[in-house]
Design a protein around this motif. Structure first.
Motif, PDB file in Angstrom:
ATOM      1  N   ILE A   1       2.798  -6.977   7.139  1.00  0.00           N
ATOM      2  CA  ILE A   1       4.251  -7.087   7.237  1.00  0.00           C
ATOM      3  C   ILE A   1       4.829  -7.502   5.879  1.00  0.00           C
ATOM      4  CG2 ILE A   1       6.142  -8.365   8.309  1.00  0.00           C
ATOM      5  CD1 ILE A   1       4.326  -8.549  10.827  1.00  0.00           C
ATOM      6  N   PHE A   2       4.182  -8.491   5.247  1.00  0.00           N
ATOM      7  CA  PHE A   2       4.637  -8.961   3.937  1.00  0.00           C
ATOM      8  C   PHE A   2       4.549  -7.847   2.899  1.00  0.00           C
ATOM      9  CE2 PHE A   2       3.544 -10.741  -0.212  1.00  0.00           C
ATOM     10  CZ  PHE A   2       4.702 -11.460  -0.470  1.00  0.00           C
ATOM     11  N   VAL A   3       3.427  -7.114   2.904  1.00  0.00           N
ATOM     12  CA  VAL A   3       3.244  -6.036   1.926  1.00  0.00           C
ATOM     13  C   VAL A   3       4.271  -4.937   2.145  1.00  0.00           C
ATOM     14  CG1 VAL A   3       1.662  -4.235   1.132  1.00  0.00           C
ATOM     15  CG2 VAL A   3       0.810  -6.538   1.559  1.00  0.00           C
ATOM     16  N   ARG A   4       4.490  -4.563   3.387  1.00  0.00           N
ATOM     17  CA  ARG A   4       5.500  -3.524   3.681  1.00  0.00           C
ATOM     18  C   ARG A   4       6.881  -3.964   3.215  1.00  0.00           C
ATOM     19  NH1 ARG A   4       3.318  -2.450   9.297  1.00  0.00           N
ATOM     20  NH2 ARG A   4       4.740  -4.124   9.795  1.00  0.00           N
ATOM     21  N   LYS A   5       7.226  -5.206   3.502  1.00  0.00           N
ATOM     22  CA  LYS A   5       8.544  -5.717   3.126  1.00  0.00           C
ATOM     23  C   LYS A   5       8.711  -5.743   1.613  1.00  0.00           C
ATOM     24  CE  LYS A   5      11.499  -9.660   4.121  1.00  0.00           C
ATOM     25  NZ  LYS A   5      11.561 -10.972   4.783  1.00  0.00           N
ATOM     26  N   THR A   6       7.674  -6.212   0.902  1.00  0.00           N
ATOM     27  CA  THR A   6       7.734  -6.256  -0.561  1.00  0.00           C
ATOM     28  C   THR A   6       7.830  -4.853  -1.136  1.00  0.00           C
ATOM     29  OG1 THR A   6       6.349  -8.242  -0.488  1.00  0.00           O
ATOM     30  CG2 THR A   6       6.577  -7.170  -2.611  1.00  0.00           C
TER      31      THR A   6
ATOM     32  N   PHE B   1      10.930  -4.039  -3.423  1.00  0.00           N
ATOM     33  CA  PHE B   1      10.686  -4.079  -4.867  1.00  0.00           C
ATOM     34  C   PHE B   1       9.796  -2.968  -5.404  1.00  0.00           C
ATOM     35  CE2 PHE B   1      11.254  -8.488  -3.369  1.00  0.00           C
ATOM     36  CZ  PHE B   1      12.455  -8.762  -3.982  1.00  0.00           C
ATOM     37  N   GLY B   2       9.212  -2.151  -4.548  1.00  0.00           N
ATOM     38  CA  GLY B   2       8.398  -1.039  -5.013  1.00  0.00           C
ATOM     39  C   GLY B   2       6.903  -1.324  -4.973  1.00  0.00           C
ATOM     40  N   LEU B   3       6.147  -0.304  -5.365  1.00  0.00           N
ATOM     41  CA  LEU B   3       4.684  -0.341  -5.272  1.00  0.00           C
ATOM     42  C   LEU B   3       4.064  -1.411  -6.166  1.00  0.00           C
ATOM     43  CD1 LEU B   3       2.162   0.959  -4.069  1.00  0.00           C
ATOM     44  CD2 LEU B   3       2.172   2.538  -6.009  1.00  0.00           C
ATOM     45  N   GLU B   4       4.521  -1.501  -7.403  1.00  0.00           N
ATOM     46  CA  GLU B   4       3.951  -2.477  -8.345  1.00  0.00           C
ATOM     47  C   GLU B   4       4.047  -3.896  -7.798  1.00  0.00           C
ATOM     48  OE1 GLU B   4       2.484  -2.146 -11.494  1.00  0.00           O
ATOM     49  OE2 GLU B   4       2.351  -0.030 -10.948  1.00  0.00           O
ATOM     50  N   ALA B   5       5.197  -4.251  -7.258  1.00  0.00           N
ATOM     51  CA  ALA B   5       5.390  -5.600  -6.732  1.00  0.00           C
ATOM     52  C   ALA B   5       4.550  -5.846  -5.491  1.00  0.00           C
ATOM     53  CB  ALA B   5       6.865  -5.839  -6.407  1.00  0.00           C
ATOM     54  N   ALA B   6       4.324  -4.821  -4.696  1.00  0.00           N
ATOM     55  CA  ALA B   6       3.545  -4.988  -3.468  1.00  0.00           C
ATOM     56  C   ALA B   6       2.062  -5.162  -3.767  1.00  0.00           C
ATOM     57  CB  ALA B   6       3.758  -3.792  -2.551  1.00  0.00           C
TER      58      ALA B   6
END
Length: 109
Positions: free
Chosen positions: A26-31, A35-40
């Motif tokens: 959930i956190f990864v999807r939200k990030t 903010f995009g792939l790099e931030a995730a």
């Protein structure tokens, strides 16, 4: 009694594990959405350290010069505590521990 404690710890670990396993996607999807792939995928890099370094290059140079000078009378060489005390006494720095003096780069020749 020991069996009960071990089972209790195991249940706690399982509950914590399940909590993190279900929350992470959930956190990864939200990030990713915000903010995009790099931030995730990657962690954010710090712009500066949490506290400013107490020992600057100038202070390091003075402590190295002090350690290369003649040791006090009755001593064969400088001890870390003596170097720290002398650096404070000479006004190079307000306060410093002997462990911090140990991290100052050493003479290599």
């Amino acid at each position: 009694m020991r069996t009960v404690l071990v089972r209790g710890r195991r249940k706690l670990r399982l509950r914590l594990g399940n909590l993190f396993i279900t929350r992470l996607p959930i956190f990864v999807r939200k990030t990713y959405a915000l903010f995009g792939l790099e931030a995730a995928i990657f962690r954010k890099k710090r712009v500066k350290p949490p506290t400013e370094p107490k020992i600057t290059g100038e202070v390091e140079a003075k402590i190295i010069a002090l350690s290369c000078s003649e040791p006090p009378v009755g001593r064969a060489r400088w001890a870390l505590r003596m170097l720290a005390d002398k650096a404070v006494e000479l006004g190079y720095i307000e306060s410093i521990s002997h462990e911090s003096v140990n991290h100052v780069p050493k003479k290599t020749n």
